[in-house]
Design a protein around this motif. Structure first.
Motif, mmCIF file in Angstrom:
data_model
loop_
_atom_site.group_PDB
_atom_site.id
_atom_site.type_symbol
_atom_site.label_atom_id
_atom_site.label_comp_id
_atom_site.label_asym_id
_atom_site.label_seq_id
_atom_site.Cartn_x
_atom_site.Cartn_y
_atom_site.Cartn_z
ATOM 1 N N LEU A 1 1.956 1.804 -3.473
ATOM 2 C CA LEU A 1 0.876 2.367 -4.283
ATOM 3 C C LEU A 1 0.635 3.831 -3.925
ATOM 4 O O LEU A 1 0.249 4.627 -4.773
ATOM 5 C CB LEU A 1 -0.403 1.551 -4.107
ATOM 6 N N ARG A 2 0.883 4.149 -2.670
ATOM 7 C CA ARG A 2 0.734 5.553 -2.261
ATOM 8 C C ARG A 2 1.698 6.428 -3.079
ATOM 9 O O ARG A 2 1.341 7.519 -3.508
ATOM 10 C CB ARG A 2 1.019 5.677 -0.756
ATOM 11 N N ARG B 1 2.811 5.725 -6.074
ATOM 12 C CA ARG B 1 2.313 5.793 -7.450
ATOM 13 C C ARG B 1 1.159 6.775 -7.547
ATOM 14 O O ARG B 1 1.016 7.489 -8.532
ATOM 15 C CB ARG B 1 1.863 4.414 -7.925
ATOM 16 N N GLU B 2 0.329 6.775 -6.512
ATOM 17 C CA GLU B 2 -0.777 7.723 -6.479
ATOM 18 C C GLU B 2 -0.245 9.147 -6.573
ATOM 19 O O GLU B 2 -0.745 9.973 -7.328
ATOM 20 C CB GLU B 2 -1.570 7.533 -5.177
ATOM 21 N N GLY B 3 0.812 9.402 -5.828
ATOM 22 C CA GLY B 3 1.404 10.735 -5.839
ATOM 23 C C GLY B 3 1.980 11.101 -7.201
ATOM 24 O O GLY B 3 1.776 12.205 -7.692
ATOM 25 N N ALA C 1 0.842 -1.198 0.000
ATOM 26 C CA ALA C 1 0.000 0.000 0.000
ATOM 27 C C ALA C 1 0.881 1.253 0.000
ATOM 28 O O ALA C 1 0.551 2.250 -0.647
ATOM 29 C CB ALA C 1 -0.939 -0.004 1.207
ATOM 30 N N ASP C 2 2.007 1.163 0.687
ATOM 31 C CA ASP C 2 2.937 2.302 0.680
ATOM 32 C C ASP C 2 3.472 2.552 -0.728
ATOM 33 O O ASP C 2 3.594 3.690 -1.166
ATOM 34 C CB ASP C 2 4.113 2.043 1.635
ATOM 35 N N ARG D 1 1.120 9.846 -10.060
ATOM 36 C CA ARG D 1 0.029 9.967 -11.020
ATOM 37 C C ARG D 1 -0.689 11.319 -10.850
ATOM 38 O O ARG D 1 -1.136 11.917 -11.821
ATOM 39 C CB ARG D 1 -0.925 8.800 -10.819
ATOM 40 N N GLN D 2 -0.785 11.779 -9.628
ATOM 41 C CA GLN D 2 -1.507 13.035 -9.411
ATOM 42 C C GLN D 2 -0.731 14.241 -9.917
ATOM 43 O O GLN D 2 -1.230 15.357 -9.910
ATOM 44 C CB GLN D 2 -1.873 13.187 -7.928
#
Lengths: 186, 272, 186
Positions: B119-120, B122-124, B116-117, B126-127
């Motif tokens: 992916l966090r 990747r989320e950043g 999850a870390d 991507r944003q």
């Protein structure tokens, strides 16, 4: 590695509306003169290659848009429900094509079913449109086909509508009879 | 509330659940996950639960269930170890360490936490990317090409004047099937007639529906004029003040490169 | 003068969502192979110059987007991005991504807490969805991730998920993490 040109391009891309030199300058933190130069260079760059986009000065600002020659391609992508006509829609547009102009009541008298939804769909797809009003009480809308209809069916004009074969003249008669029977004929 | 065992924390982070708290305690206390010191773990865990100031009952329930599990494991650990030959049950399978199930659960959950870390991150990343809103298929993307001299206010004033002069109801025929007239339909009609009229234009009075008409038709007519004007698809002229208003189609936009009226809208295939 | 590259570029520009090879092929009336080639060329072209844009394979399709280094500039023009996922939502969607399809009970068994609310949020954000029913009593919903999930995390497909550490590795990781957490370093 960032460049002013890249900044300007990214800004034009994300903005849905024309951007003024002023707001471009503010976001990039460059002066308007430099921004204008970058815009011109970007415009030049997009005009040279076989690109699908162009930089436009428009409505008091600058905007990134598609080139006009790609409109038909884009239309194929964005056209609402760009799939084939449903059977009821096809039937309805056929009746309209051969009997236009005519009203919803007349169409329904021929098809024997209501066609609120179908008429709406056909109107949205711009295959049919209002061509006038019938001079009867309620002044109902008269529907006719559009140039989009011709385009959709690959015709240059309505004269290219396939003629009803002899043995099917009865179709025409049936339509008329249906209209008369329903008391909406005209 | 005094804590039996003070958790070695500077501040109390919010825990997602009992597993999250347990993993935290294991890491914080540098415990060997394969040889969990149940007494310490249990004490610290209970200490944390007691420290919860505003227990959310739905979540607290899960913390309490875990507390019971921990206590059970602890008590089983405190029992004297069975003789070696009894560590196998009747089927010959080895009797499991009472902690085994918990350890498996912690390891499994820990794996997902670390992913999850990732992916966090990747989320950043991507944003930091931006995309455009979808372009609608409509003539709204026509380029604005200002022409005409009349403001929208003049149209509104005319609308008000006309509506005021109507004797409400006397003109409407409602006994016959009501038509569903939409703004879009009216716009298309007006545009079609303006285009047909060409440069000469069409007078407003010609566009007015013939009686008997309904109030809504007048309103729609004016709304459609306003909308078409806004989209620069028509121009409106008035020779003299309070004189006849003429509506004519918008000329092709006088902009370089030509044909921009098809910009990003594929108008070319529609509304000729 | 139109080119396939220009068509593809214009289509990517107007589409607000990733476009599949299939829909690009349909709109351009070229085959998927040619479209893919054009996409690669466009991608290459955007990667060479000091442009603000890039061609991305994301969310099961292709899309034009800005380069990450221009995020601060865009941030000055547009309102900040949507909120990030909460920790519970992130953990839950992670579990679903790696273990799909699975039921709420199975998710809760891994997380050790209920996740009614989180599943609702994730469903509303269209990051997860029902992908079927488990053939057990009560026929519980099986959850899986969506293309929106891929898009949200900037992935072209599920194969781009970071590999899940296996038991052995995760144990080592646990130990390292424990040491790091305790501030004694690896």
């Amino acid at each position: 590695m960032r460049s002013l040109l890249g900044m300007v391009e990214a800004l034009l891309f994300v903005s849905g509306e024309p951007l003024s030199l002023k707001s471009l300058a503010r976001a990039t933190e460059w002066d308007e003169e430099a921004v204008l130069e970058a815009l011109k260079e970007l415009q030049e760059r997009y005009s040279q290659s076989d690109t699908g986009l162009q930089v436009l000065e428009i409505g008091g600002g600058w905007q990134l848009g598609t080139r006009p020659e790609y409109a038909p391609t884009i239309g194929k992508l964005l056209a609402p429900h760009a799939n084939r006509l449903t059977r009821p829609a096809l039937e309805t547009v056929t009746i309209i094509a051969y009997r236009q102009p005519l009203t919803q009541a007349e169409i329904e008298a021929i098809r024997g079913v209501g066609c609120d939804g179908v008429l709406k769909t056909l109107t949205e797809r711009e295959l049919i449109g209002e061509v006038g009003r019938k001079q009867t009480p309620g002044r109902p809308i008269l529907y006719g086909t559009t140039t989009q209809f011709l385009h959709y069916f690959g015709m240059a004009n309505l004269e290219e509508l396939p003629p009803l074969p002899d043995e099917e003249e009865s179709v025409e008669e049936e339509m008329t009879m249906a209209l008369n029977a329903a008391g909406v004929g005209g | 509330m005094p804590l039996a065992v003070a958790p070695p924390l500077v501040h109390l982070p919010a825990f997602e659940g009992p597993l999250d708290l347990l993993l935290h305690l294991v890491r914080q206390g540098r415990m060997d996950i394969f040889d969990l010191p149940m007494v310490t773990l249990c004490d610290q865990y209970l200490g944390h639960i007691r420290a919860m100031e505003h227990p959310d009952l739905s979540v607290a329930g899960e913390f309490f269930v875990m507390a019971a599990t921990l206590l059970e494991i602890k008590s089983r650990m405190l029992l004297p170890a069975p003789p070696r030959e009894e560590t196998e049950d009747e089927d010959g399978a080895e009797i499991e360490d009472p902690r085994a199930a918990l350890v498996r659960q912690l390891l499994e959950y820990g794996r997902f936490q670390s992913i999850a870390d990732a992916l966090r991150d990747r989320e950043g990343e991507r944003q930091r990317l931006f995309f455009r809103e979808p372009t609608g298929y409509s003539p709204e993307y026509a380029l604005p090409a200002k022409f005409g001299e009349l403001s929208a206010d003049a149209l509104l004033k005319t609308l008000e004047r006309m509506l005021a002069s109507f004797d409400d109801g006397s003109h409407s025929v409602t006994s016959v099937r009501r038509q569903k007239v939409t703004l879009k339909m009216t716009m298309r009609l007006v545009l079609g007639r303006a285009n047909a009229a060409g440069e000469a234009g069409i007078s407003l009075s010609e566009l007015l529906p013939e009686p008997p008409f309904e109030r809504i038709e007048i309103i729609l007519l004016f709304l459609s004029l306003l909308e078409l004007l806004k989209q620069d698809l028509i121009g409106v002229f008035q020779d003299v003040f309070c004189g006849e208003i003429r509506i004519m189609p918008a000329p092709p936009a006088p902009v370089p490169h030509g044909g921009e009226s098809e910009l990003a809208s594929a108008r070319g295939t529609s509304n000729a």
